[in-house]
Design an enzyme around this catalytic site. Structure first.
Site, PDB file in Angstrom:
ATOM      1  N   ARG A  64       0.914  -1.224  -0.024  1.00  0.00           N
ATOM      2  CA  ARG A  64      -0.115   0.004  -0.053  1.00  0.00           C
ATOM      3  C   ARG A  64       0.748   1.407  -0.218  1.00  0.00           C
ATOM      4  O   ARG A  64       0.297   2.330  -0.294  1.00  0.00           O
ATOM      5  CB  ARG A  64      -1.148  -0.041   1.415  1.00  0.00           C
ATOM      6  CG  ARG A  64      -2.061  -1.046   0.959  1.00  0.00           C
ATOM      7  CD  ARG A  64      -2.951  -1.174   2.213  1.00  0.00           C
ATOM      8  NE  ARG A  64      -2.278  -1.676   3.490  1.00  0.00           N
ATOM      9  CZ  ARG A  64      -2.275  -2.991   3.650  1.00  0.00           C
ATOM     10  NH1 ARG A  64      -2.831  -3.848   2.941  1.00  0.00           N
ATOM     11  NH2 ARG A  64      -1.630  -3.570   4.544  1.00  0.00           N
ATOM     12  N   GLU A 101       3.457  -6.908  13.326  1.00  0.00           N
ATOM     13  CA  GLU A 101       2.353  -6.972  14.450  1.00  0.00           C
ATOM     14  C   GLU A 101       1.862  -8.256  14.265  1.00  0.00           C
ATOM     15  O   GLU A 101       1.403  -9.074  15.427  1.00  0.00           O
ATOM     16  CB  GLU A 101       0.963  -6.011  13.974  1.00  0.00           C
ATOM     17  CG  GLU A 101       0.009  -6.120  15.304  1.00  0.00           C
ATOM     18  CD  GLU A 101      -1.113  -4.943  14.906  1.00  0.00           C
ATOM     19  OE1 GLU A 101      -0.997  -4.515  13.797  1.00  0.00           O
ATOM     20  OE2 GLU A 101      -1.985  -5.075  15.831  1.00  0.00           O
TER      21      GLU A 101
HETATM   22  P1  AMP Z   1       4.070  -2.287  11.955  1.00  0.00           P
HETATM   23  O1  AMP Z   1       5.411  -2.942  11.452  1.00  0.00           O
HETATM   24  O2  AMP Z   1       3.758  -3.155  13.265  1.00  0.00           O
HETATM   25  O3  AMP Z   1       4.381  -0.819  12.141  1.00  0.00           O
HETATM   26  O4  AMP Z   1       3.077  -2.880  10.787  1.00  0.00           O
HETATM   27  C1  AMP Z   1       2.967  -1.767   9.637  1.00  0.00           C
HETATM   28  C2  AMP Z   1       2.522  -2.615   8.483  1.00  0.00           C
HETATM   29  O5  AMP Z   1       1.762  -3.689   8.641  1.00  0.00           O
HETATM   30  C3  AMP Z   1       2.143  -1.851   7.513  1.00  0.00           C
HETATM   31  O6  AMP Z   1       2.595  -2.053   6.203  1.00  0.00           O
HETATM   32  C4  AMP Z   1       0.626  -1.835   7.322  1.00  0.00           C
HETATM   33  O7  AMP Z   1      -0.067  -1.974   6.191  1.00  0.00           O
HETATM   34  C5  AMP Z   1       0.430  -3.390   8.087  1.00  0.00           C
HETATM   35  N1  AMP Z   1      -0.354  -3.432   9.287  1.00  0.00           N
HETATM   36  C6  AMP Z   1      -0.026  -3.655  10.462  1.00  0.00           C
HETATM   37  N2  AMP Z   1      -1.104  -3.603  11.569  1.00  0.00           N
HETATM   38  C7  AMP Z   1      -2.330  -3.351  10.751  1.00  0.00           C
HETATM   39  C8  AMP Z   1      -3.530  -3.285  10.917  1.00  0.00           C
HETATM   40  N3  AMP Z   1      -3.939  -3.401  12.191  1.00  0.00           N
HETATM   41  N4  AMP Z   1      -4.321  -2.885  10.103  1.00  0.00           N
HETATM   42  C9  AMP Z   1      -3.684  -2.495   8.856  1.00  0.00           C
HETATM   43  N5  AMP Z   1      -2.556  -2.874   8.250  1.00  0.00           N
HETATM   44  C10 AMP Z   1      -1.801  -3.059   9.305  1.00  0.00           C
END
Ligand code: AMP
Length: 181
Positions: A64, A101
């Site tokens: 995205r 995550e």
């Molecule tokens: P993080 O590394 O935990 O900051 O996760 C960010 C990445 O994972 C981004 O590329 C987001 O598109 C995706 N992502 C993580 N958690 C979510 C969520 N709750 N909803 C949508 N996309 C998420």
């Protein structure tokens, strides 16, 4: 100029409980970017603070971050650099492991995509724990690039990613926030 409010964008984000795992509230921006006003507002909101900044390249994170980052790069009149999941880029790459995550993965960038001293604006749709963006910052810095800032449409502040990035010396800009996970 007072900073504009982007809170109307919240209504355009679709929330999907328990995707892709139980307990995750997935914040789906496909509904936002399918809306012409939503897409334009998001792109405007991401780039406005950087109109007067010296930036050589915009870096977007698969997938995205490509949609939003490509539009931001086009509007700023700058080049775009993709960070992709492992094994997708055709030329010599540098790679970085990172924790999501919901899982672990490896991201890659072309080894020659960023020149030493390049000033970079990093773009993704959402920051949660910050693991993805932090790994992207490491790749950019390993190439000699300077991350001017990282910009996201959505921040999930309770997961601490934006604070983690700021602690790593990266300016963070986001348009809307959702409480919780
Ligand atoms: P993080 O590394 O935990 O900051 O996760 C960010 C990445 O994972 C981004 O590329 C987001 O598109 C995706 N992502 C993580 N958690 C979510 C969520 N709750 N909803 C949508 N996309 C998420």
């Amino acid at each position: 100029m007072t900073a504009p409010s982007w809170s109307h964008l919240k209504d355009l984000v679709r929330t999907i409980p328990d995707h892709p795992k139980n307990g995750i509230l997935f914040r789906d921006i496909t509904t936002l970017i399918a809306d012409p006003v939503g897409l334009r507002s998001a792109v405007d909101g991401l780039l406005l603070p950087f109109l007067n900044e010296k930036i050589e390249r915009v870096v977007g994170i698969e997938a995205r971050g490509f949609i939003l980052g490509g539009a931001v790069a086009h509007e700023l009149g700058r080049g775009f650099v993709p960070i992709r999941k492992k094994g997708k880029l055709p030329w010599k790459t540098i790679g970085q492991d990172y924790a999501l995550e919901y899982g672990v993965d490896r991201m890659e960038m072309h080894a020659d995509a960023i020149a030493p001293g390049d000033r970079i604006l990093l773009i993704d749709d959402l920051i949660a724990t910050g693991g993805t963006a932090e790994a992207a910052v490491q790749l950019i810095r390993r190439s000699g690039g300077e991350v001017v800032a990282a910009a996201f449409v959505v921040d999930l502040p309770d997961l601490g990613g934006a604070d983690k990035l700021r602690a790593a010396g990266v300016g963070v800009h986001s348009l809307i926030a959702f409480e919780g996970h």
